[in-house]
Scaffold this active site. Structure first.
Site, PDB file in Angstrom:
ATOM      1  N   THR A   1     -14.443  22.687 -10.934  1.00  0.00           N
ATOM      2  CA  THR A   1     -14.163  21.722 -12.005  1.00  0.00           C
ATOM      3  C   THR A   1     -15.503  21.241 -12.589  1.00  0.00           C
ATOM      4  OG1 THR A   1     -14.254  19.801 -10.542  1.00  0.00           O
ATOM      5  CG2 THR A   1     -12.109  20.892 -10.755  1.00  0.00           C
ATOM      6  N   PRO A   2     -15.462  20.594 -13.752  1.00  0.00           N
ATOM      7  CA  PRO A   2     -16.733  20.111 -14.334  1.00  0.00           C
ATOM      8  C   PRO A   2     -17.538  19.231 -13.384  1.00  0.00           C
ATOM      9  CG  PRO A   2     -14.980  19.982 -15.953  1.00  0.00           C
ATOM     10  CD  PRO A   2     -14.325  20.394 -14.661  1.00  0.00           C
TER      11      PRO A   2
ATOM     12  N   VAL B   1     -12.838  22.953  -5.446  1.00  0.00           N
ATOM     13  CA  VAL B   1     -12.191  23.404  -6.684  1.00  0.00           C
ATOM     14  C   VAL B   1     -13.222  23.447  -7.806  1.00  0.00           C
ATOM     15  CG1 VAL B   1     -10.232  23.031  -8.234  1.00  0.00           C
ATOM     16  CG2 VAL B   1     -10.118  22.180  -5.872  1.00  0.00           C
TER      17      VAL B   1
ATOM     18  N   ARG C   1     -22.263  18.482  -9.637  1.00  0.00           N
ATOM     19  CA  ARG C   1     -22.826  18.269  -8.295  1.00  0.00           C
ATOM     20  C   ARG C   1     -23.725  19.436  -7.902  1.00  0.00           C
ATOM     21  NH1 ARG C   1     -17.760  16.134  -7.716  1.00  0.00           N
ATOM     22  NH2 ARG C   1     -16.763  17.898  -6.683  1.00  0.00           N
TER      23      ARG C   1
ATOM     24  N   TYR D   1     -16.593   9.195   0.636  1.00  0.00           N
ATOM     25  CA  TYR D   1     -15.562  10.040   0.008  1.00  0.00           C
ATOM     26  C   TYR D   1     -14.483  10.408   1.045  1.00  0.00           C
ATOM     27  CZ  TYR D   1     -13.419  13.962  -2.449  1.00  0.00           C
ATOM     28  OH  TYR D   1     -12.517  14.808  -3.046  1.00  0.00           O
TER      29      TYR D   1
ATOM     30  N   GLN E   1     -10.037  16.392 -17.664  1.00  0.00           N
ATOM     31  CA  GLN E   1     -10.733  17.604 -17.210  1.00  0.00           C
ATOM     32  C   GLN E   1     -10.324  17.964 -15.787  1.00  0.00           C
ATOM     33  OE1 GLN E   1     -14.898  16.283 -17.559  1.00  0.00           O
ATOM     34  NE2 GLN E   1     -15.023  16.116 -15.337  1.00  0.00           N
ATOM     35  N   GLY E   2     -10.749  19.144 -15.346  1.00  0.00           N
ATOM     36  CA  GLY E   2     -10.546  19.545 -13.956  1.00  0.00           C
ATOM     37  C   GLY E   2      -9.081  19.709 -13.570  1.00  0.00           C
ATOM     38  N   ILE E   3      -8.757  19.293 -12.344  1.00  0.00           N
ATOM     39  CA  ILE E   3      -7.405  19.489 -11.808  1.00  0.00           C
ATOM     40  C   ILE E   3      -6.366  18.749 -12.657  1.00  0.00           C
ATOM     41  CG2 ILE E   3      -5.916  19.152  -9.785  1.00  0.00           C
ATOM     42  CD1 ILE E   3      -8.531  19.206  -8.057  1.00  0.00           C
TER      43      ILE E   3
ATOM     44  N   ARG F   1     -18.238  28.303   2.355  1.00  0.00           N
ATOM     45  CA  ARG F   1     -17.541  27.453   3.322  1.00  0.00           C
ATOM     46  C   ARG F   1     -16.019  27.667   3.286  1.00  0.00           C
ATOM     47  NH1 ARG F   1     -18.512  21.212   1.107  1.00  0.00           N
ATOM     48  NH2 ARG F   1     -16.964  21.320  -0.523  1.00  0.00           N
TER      49      ARG F   1
HETATM   50  P1  NAD Z   1     -13.375  15.634 -12.264  1.00  0.00           P
HETATM   51  O1  NAD Z   1     -14.129  14.826 -11.263  1.00  0.00           O
HETATM   52  O2  NAD Z   1     -14.065  16.791 -12.922  1.00  0.00           O
HETATM   53  O3  NAD Z   1     -12.780  14.681 -13.380  1.00  0.00           O
HETATM   54  C1  NAD Z   1     -12.304  13.420 -13.054  1.00  0.00           C
HETATM   55  C2  NAD Z   1     -11.658  12.784 -14.273  1.00  0.00           C
HETATM   56  O4  NAD Z   1     -11.339  11.430 -13.901  1.00  0.00           O
HETATM   57  C3  NAD Z   1     -12.567  12.706 -15.505  1.00  0.00           C
HETATM   58  O5  NAD Z   1     -11.881  13.199 -16.638  1.00  0.00           O
HETATM   59  C4  NAD Z   1     -12.869  11.212 -15.618  1.00  0.00           C
HETATM   60  O6  NAD Z   1     -13.047  10.788 -16.954  1.00  0.00           O
HETATM   61  C5  NAD Z   1     -11.623  10.596 -14.990  1.00  0.00           C
HETATM   62  N1  NAD Z   1     -11.845   9.236 -14.514  1.00  0.00           N
HETATM   63  C6  NAD Z   1     -12.933   8.753 -13.851  1.00  0.00           C
HETATM   64  N2  NAD Z   1     -12.790   7.435 -13.638  1.00  0.00           N
HETATM   65  C7  NAD Z   1     -11.592   7.075 -14.156  1.00  0.00           C
HETATM   66  C8  NAD Z   1     -10.902   5.830 -14.256  1.00  0.00           C
HETATM   67  N3  NAD Z   1     -11.413   4.707 -13.763  1.00  0.00           N
HETATM   68  N4  NAD Z   1      -9.687   5.814 -14.854  1.00  0.00           N
HETATM   69  C9  NAD Z   1      -9.157   6.964 -15.373  1.00  0.00           C
HETATM   70  N5  NAD Z   1      -9.764   8.159 -15.315  1.00  0.00           N
HETATM   71  C10 NAD Z   1     -10.975   8.209 -14.719  1.00  0.00           C
HETATM   72  O7  NAD Z   1     -12.016  16.131 -11.615  1.00  0.00           O
HETATM   73  P2  NAD Z   1     -11.717  17.043 -10.355  1.00  0.00           P
HETATM   74  O8  NAD Z   1     -12.941  17.626  -9.759  1.00  0.00           O
HETATM   75  O9  NAD Z   1     -10.603  17.895 -10.796  1.00  0.00           O
HETATM   76  O10 NAD Z   1     -11.175  15.971  -9.283  1.00  0.00           O
HETATM   77  C11 NAD Z   1      -9.927  15.352  -9.461  1.00  0.00           C
HETATM   78  C12 NAD Z   1      -9.466  14.779  -8.134  1.00  0.00           C
HETATM   79  O11 NAD Z   1      -9.351  15.825  -7.179  1.00  0.00           O
HETATM   80  C13 NAD Z   1     -10.404  13.742  -7.527  1.00  0.00           C
HETATM   81  O12 NAD Z   1      -9.642  12.722  -6.898  1.00  0.00           O
HETATM   82  C14 NAD Z   1     -11.162  14.549  -6.502  1.00  0.00           C
HETATM   83  O13 NAD Z   1     -11.663  13.747  -5.447  1.00  0.00           O
HETATM   84  C15 NAD Z   1     -10.076  15.487  -6.013  1.00  0.00           C
HETATM   85  N6  NAD Z   1     -10.610  16.695  -5.370  1.00  0.00           N
HETATM   86  C16 NAD Z   1     -11.471  17.504  -6.064  1.00  0.00           C
HETATM   87  C17 NAD Z   1     -12.011  18.614  -5.425  1.00  0.00           C
HETATM   88  C18 NAD Z   1     -12.985  19.524  -6.122  1.00  0.00           C
HETATM   89  O14 NAD Z   1     -13.600  20.353  -5.442  1.00  0.00           O
HETATM   90  N7  NAD Z   1     -13.153  19.446  -7.427  1.00  0.00           N
HETATM   91  C19 NAD Z   1     -11.646  18.890  -4.097  1.00  0.00           C
HETATM   92  C20 NAD Z   1     -10.759  18.055  -3.441  1.00  0.00           C
HETATM   93  C21 NAD Z   1     -10.249  16.946  -4.087  1.00  0.00           C
END
Ligand code: NAD
Length: 246
Positions: free
Chosen positions: A183-184, A181, A189, A148, A16-18, A206
């Site tokens: 994302t789910p 971003v 949150r 974080y 999911q997400g990015i 922000r």
């Molecule tokens: P998300 O948090 O929605 O999804 C994370 C995915 O990681 C899920 O599919 C989950 O099943 C998987 N996951 C969790 N633990 C795992 C493990 N131990 N092994 C394998 N997979 C695992 O995704 P997102 O919000 O797109 O975030 C992805 C990355 O981008 C993260 O590192 C996050 O910190 C970073 N990020 C996100 C944002 C944001 O605003 N969403 C901003 C900056 C950075």
């Protein structure tokens, strides 16, 4: 011809997400994608809906699982470490269990993945590593993001260290630092806040552009970093934050 034709790309957090958006963008550009996650049902959907994506259940905190993937992987061009968790709170809200969980998933997993795949890349005399950081790191402090931000600062340090140590052996290593971003997990949150509507507004405001980033916008940057168009780029942190840090 796609910009990633012939490349083998391994990426985590692809359900999911990015990660999901990046996996789809990589496959569209002709890469052979090995998409990892612990969410079996979402992985299955991804594989069924998109050609060029092979999925595998893998927990990035588990060394044995990573090592068996490495053994089965003949060639790897790009390793993209994405998995990460957002803990909400100050240092006083973060007990040792929270601290260890975040550092284990956000930093130690990247150490394990890079350490396992790097020898293969060195033998090939080429390799490209991308790590997911955040502007909430050494770039910027944010309220309630103590462990974080600490973990994402460590990702930048890890990225620069690997880039410096292996640049002469055909390896490059960069990281991506998004703002907020859509994302789910971000939606979760927001829903967990006492006033979700206001929380969404606060998240949007922000960014100086006044909106959230889409996962697809981050995926465009991922394609650039995974492709040979960025062949001269290493050791860098790529900010994509709608002007949050301006
Ligand atoms: P998300 O948090 O929605 O999804 C994370 C995915 O990681 C899920 O599919 C989950 O099943 C998987 N996951 C969790 N633990 C795992 C493990 N131990 N092994 C394998 N997979 C695992 O995704 P997102 O919000 O797109 O975030 C992805 C990355 O981008 C993260 O590192 C996050 O910190 C970073 N990020 C996100 C944002 C944001 O605003 N969403 C901003 C900056 C950075």
């Amino acid at each position: 011809m796609g910009r990633l034709e012939g490349k083998v790309i391994v990426l985590s957090a692809a359900a999911q997400g990015i990660g999901r958006a990046a996996a789809i963008a990589f496959a569209k550009e002709g890469a052979k994608v090995i998409a990892l996650d612990i969410n079996e049902s979402q992985l299955k959907k991804l594989e069924q809906e998109h050609q060029g994506i092979q999925t595998r259940i893998l927990d990035v905190t588990k060394k044995e699982q990573i090592e068996s993937l490495v053994k089965e992987t003949e060639k790897i061009d790009v390793l993209f470490n994405i998995a990460g968790f957002v803990h909400h709170g100050t240092i006083l809200d973060c007990d040792e269990k929270d601290w260890d969980f975040t550092m284990n998933l956000n930093v130690r997993s990247m150490y394990l993945m890079i350490r396992a795949f790097l020898p293969k890349m060195l033998a090939q005399k080429s390799g490209n590593i991308i790590n997911m950081s955040s502007v909430v790191s050494s770039i910027k402090g944010a309220v309630n993001r103590c462990v974080y931000g600490t973990s994402k600062a460590a990702v930048i340090g890890l990225t620069k260290s690997v880039a410096a140590d292996f640049v002469e052996q055909g390896i490059r290593c960069n990281c991506i630092c998004p703002g907020t971003v859509d994302t789910p997990s971000l939606r979760e949150r927001i829903q967990a806040q006492p006033d979700p509507t206001q929380a969404l507004k606060d998240f949007m405001i922000r960014q100086k552009m006044g909106r959230l980033c889409s996962a697809e916008e981050v995926a465009h940057l991922c394609v650039y970093l995974a492709s040979d168009e960025s062949a001269y780029v290493t050791g860098t942190e790529h900010v994509i934050d709608g002007g949050w840090t301006l």
